[in-house]
Design an enzyme around this catalytic site. Structure first.
Site, mmCIF file in Angstrom:
data_model
loop_
_atom_site.group_PDB
_atom_site.id
_atom_site.type_symbol
_atom_site.label_atom_id
_atom_site.label_comp_id
_atom_site.label_asym_id
_atom_site.label_seq_id
_atom_site.Cartn_x
_atom_site.Cartn_y
_atom_site.Cartn_z
ATOM 1 N N ASP A 205 4.860 12.997 3.093
ATOM 2 C CA ASP A 205 5.691 11.795 2.820
ATOM 3 C C ASP A 205 7.048 11.765 3.901
ATOM 4 O OD1 ASP A 205 6.502 9.328 1.108
ATOM 5 O OD2 ASP A 205 8.380 10.735 0.864
ATOM 6 N N HIS A 333 -0.339 2.097 -0.717
ATOM 7 C CA HIS A 333 0.649 1.413 -1.838
ATOM 8 C C HIS A 333 1.978 0.871 -1.245
ATOM 9 C CE1 HIS A 333 1.883 5.275 -0.398
ATOM 10 N NE2 HIS A 333 3.042 5.277 -0.924
ATOM 11 N N ASP A 334 2.246 0.753 0.165
ATOM 12 C CA ASP A 334 3.178 0.504 0.818
ATOM 13 C C ASP A 334 3.133 -1.020 1.336
ATOM 14 O OD1 ASP A 334 4.911 2.497 -0.286
ATOM 15 O OD2 ASP A 334 4.457 3.634 1.488
HETATM 16 C C1 GLC Z 1 7.010 6.794 1.573
HETATM 17 C C2 GLC Z 1 6.250 6.288 0.403
HETATM 18 C C3 GLC Z 1 6.712 5.257 -0.284
HETATM 19 C C4 GLC Z 1 8.216 6.132 -0.748
HETATM 20 C C5 GLC Z 1 8.914 6.593 0.403
HETATM 21 C C6 GLC Z 1 10.150 7.469 -0.178
HETATM 22 O O1 GLC Z 1 7.329 5.977 2.523
HETATM 23 O O2 GLC Z 1 4.955 6.212 0.900
HETATM 24 O O3 GLC Z 1 5.892 4.686 -1.318
HETATM 25 O O4 GLC Z 1 8.781 5.048 -1.525
HETATM 26 O O5 GLC Z 1 8.202 7.314 1.174
HETATM 27 O O6 GLC Z 1 9.504 8.353 -0.516
#
Ligand code: GLC
Ligand code: CA
Length: 558
Positions: A205, A333-334
């Site tokens: 991440d 998911h984003d």
């Molecule tokens: C990444 C994840 C996202 C999260 C962010 C902070 O972009 O994919 O869902 O909110 O990191 O951890």
């Protein structure tokens, strides 16, 4: 490209299926997907033919950002189950020949992590330097932008020690201080813990953000929004840390790694994934997601600009001509549901266009990452009311826009297309209540179209998006040209067609995709065989094929 010159790897040949556990399957009626829910669906996942599953975070977390705020790296989130459930799940996947990749979230923890509780308690606590602190007597810290903060400010004043802490994401996600060797040692140790349990890799991440400019330069007017992302990704010690992580942990196991790489571009990606540098295997970028999308996800006329899309994807492919290995994805998911983002989710074209997009992802060079539910042709829910959103990103941006007197109608319209929650509505299993996701009240609304779009109704329909996806996974998995062959774009300026070839040794495949609702002609000459087609027929005359609206074919041309 000659097969003999290729370094074959299992993670290059795999199709990765992403599961967002919170929205996959609830097993106990509390409305939240969980590990036993995934266990119930193991045979379904295996039936897709995928070789790897990536699970979004399942660790202990107060869920400010759905598990991306971790309070305990070595436990399982209560809502998701127990460590025994996890071990059973892992075994269940392995028994079916599927590898399991976990999320590694180490740019930040939760503010409820024990390290942060200690760190904020006093300036001389042994954990103080696990995070970034700015003592208030030095004045206000240099401006830093935060993705999720209510005021978009990445520094948060903390009373007990009269100092500010850094949080690129929400106030409940303080950034770890990687300068501190103890922090790095803790993280490496935790990674060994999971590898020893038998997991097969990590998706990392926002890993490009871990190294900060420790001299805290003033970024001037560039301090905010999308511009800031590149600054965050160019921390001076990023590659040193990743190389160290590789030496200390990764190279001891047969695993795969993929960076979530905000701020990676074609000119710098090899710094991360050139195998000789011994850092990571793969990276995924955001360049195509950014087409037609501005600050706070406000869209513009380029949103579905196919010419730009082809250019971006082709440039990324070219970045790996000599070294490294690419990834391709639409949904996660984003981001929005792929059929809404790049296809056509009207009733007339939804099925054909979702099959076309599956064809595309599984015929590009690079490891495909495929998001749960996309195999069913699920589309965006498009909430009308801000109250329906659960994602702190949309909610905070809404309030910021409101406070600034911005255009809230435009905001809501854009978020129908781009908000992260569109991908987080539960997987639609059947036409029972809540689409078979839960017997209770789902944590986020189920798309009401579950009565029509669901796995059960597609299972026995040979023409369903689900069965097409299975065929396409099989075709790719059995065809080395689709995996390793050279990629060449044809007709770059065509606004409706995406046509390219893949070539390995003596085999040449032509992938022809009509990204429009009107018939399109392509000259192909003589060809040997149609490998896949999302329609029953293909119109061929004198070496010219005519593709119907959203028709996709792969043909063997030599
Ligand atoms: C990444 C994840 C996202 C999260 C962010 C902070 O972009 O994919 O869902 O909110 O990191 O951890
Ligand atoms: Ca549950």
């Amino acid at each position: 490209m000659q097969l003999a010159n290729i370094k074959r790897e299992w993670w290059k040949e795999a199709v990765v299926y992403q599961i967002y556990p919170r929205s996959f399957q609830d097993s106990n009626g509390d409305g939240i997907g969980d590990l036993r829910g995934i266990i119930q669906r193991l045979d379904y996942i295996a039936s897709l033919g995928v070789q790897v599953v990536w699970l979004n975070p399942i660790y202990g977390s107060p869920n400010d950002d759905n598990g991306y705020d971790i309070s305990d790296y070595r436990s399982i989130m209560e809502e998701f189950g127990t460590m025994e459930d996890f071990e059973e799940l892992l075994e269940g996947f392995h028994a079916r020949g599927i590898k399991v990749v976990m999320d590694l979230v180490v740019n930040h923890t939760s503010d409820e992590h024990e390290w942060f509780k200690q760190s904020r308690s006093s300036r001389d606590n042994p954990y103080r330097d696990y995070y970034h602190w700015w003592p208030a007597e030095k004045g206000t810290p240099p401006r830093r932008w935060s993705y999720f903060d209510e005021e978009a400010n990445a520094w948060r004043y903390d009373e007990p020690t009269d100092a500010y802490y850094l949080h690129y994401f929400s106030r409940k996600q303080p950034d770890l201080n990687w300068e501190n060797p103890k922090v790095r040692a803790e993280i490496y140790d935790m990674m060994h813990y999971w590898f020893k349990k038998g997991i097969d890799g990590f998706r990392m991440d926002v890993i490009t953000f871990i190294s900060k400019h420790e001299d805290w330069p003033d970024f001037g007017d560039e301090f905010q929004g999308n511009k800031m992302i590149d600054r965050y990704a160019e921390g001076p010690r990023l590659h040193e840390y990743l190389h160290e992580m590789n030496r200390e942990v990764l190279q001891h196991y047969d695993i795969m790694t993929v960076a979530e790489g905000p701020g990676t571009h074609t000119h710098n990606v090899l710094d991360l994934v050139d195998e000789d540098r011994q850092e990571l295997n793969m990276n995924y970028h955001f360049d195509h997601q950014g087409i037609g999308v501005g600050e706070r996800f406000i869209i513009n006329e380029d949103f579905q600009n196919l010419v730009k899309f082809k250019q971006v994807m082709s440039d990324w492919d070219a970045a790996f001509n000599e070294k490294g290995w690419n990834t391709v994805y639409f949904g996660n998911h984003d981001f929005p549901r792929m059929v809404t983002r790049w296809g056509n989710d009207s009733p007339e074209w939804r099925v054909a266009s979702s099959k076309l997009l599956s064809t595309y992802l599984l015929s590009m060079r690079g490891t495909p990452y495929y998001y749960m539910g996309d195999e069913l042709g699920m589309n965006n829910i498009k909430f009308d009311n801000i109250e329906d959103y659960k994602d702190l990103m949309t909610i905070n941006w809404y309030h910021l826009t409101k406070a600034e007197g911005g255009d809230l109608d435009k905001f809501m319209e854009s978020h129908k297309l781009c908000a992260r929650d569109n991908a987080r509505t539960p997987v639609q299993w059947d036409n029972s209540d809540h689409g078979g996701f839960t017997s209770g009240t789902p944590w986020i609304k189920v798309n009401p179209n579950f009565t029509e779009i669901n796995a059960a109704s597609q299972e026995n329909d040979p023409d369903s998006p689900l069965n097409y996806f299975r065929r396409m996974v099989k075709l790719r998995s059995e065809n080395l040209t689709l995996i390793y062959g050279d990629y060449q774009l044809l007709h770059p300026e065509d606004e409706n067609l995406y046509v390219f070839t893949r070539r390995l040794d003596d085999e040449k495949l032509l992938v022809a995709l009509n990204f429009s609702t009107t018939p399109q002609r392509i000259e192909v000459g003589e060809f040997k065989e149609v490998l896949i087609n999302n329609y029953h027929n293909l119109d061929v005359e004198d070496g010219v094929i005519t593709l119907q609206g959203w028709q996709a074919v792969i043909i063997k041309v030599a």
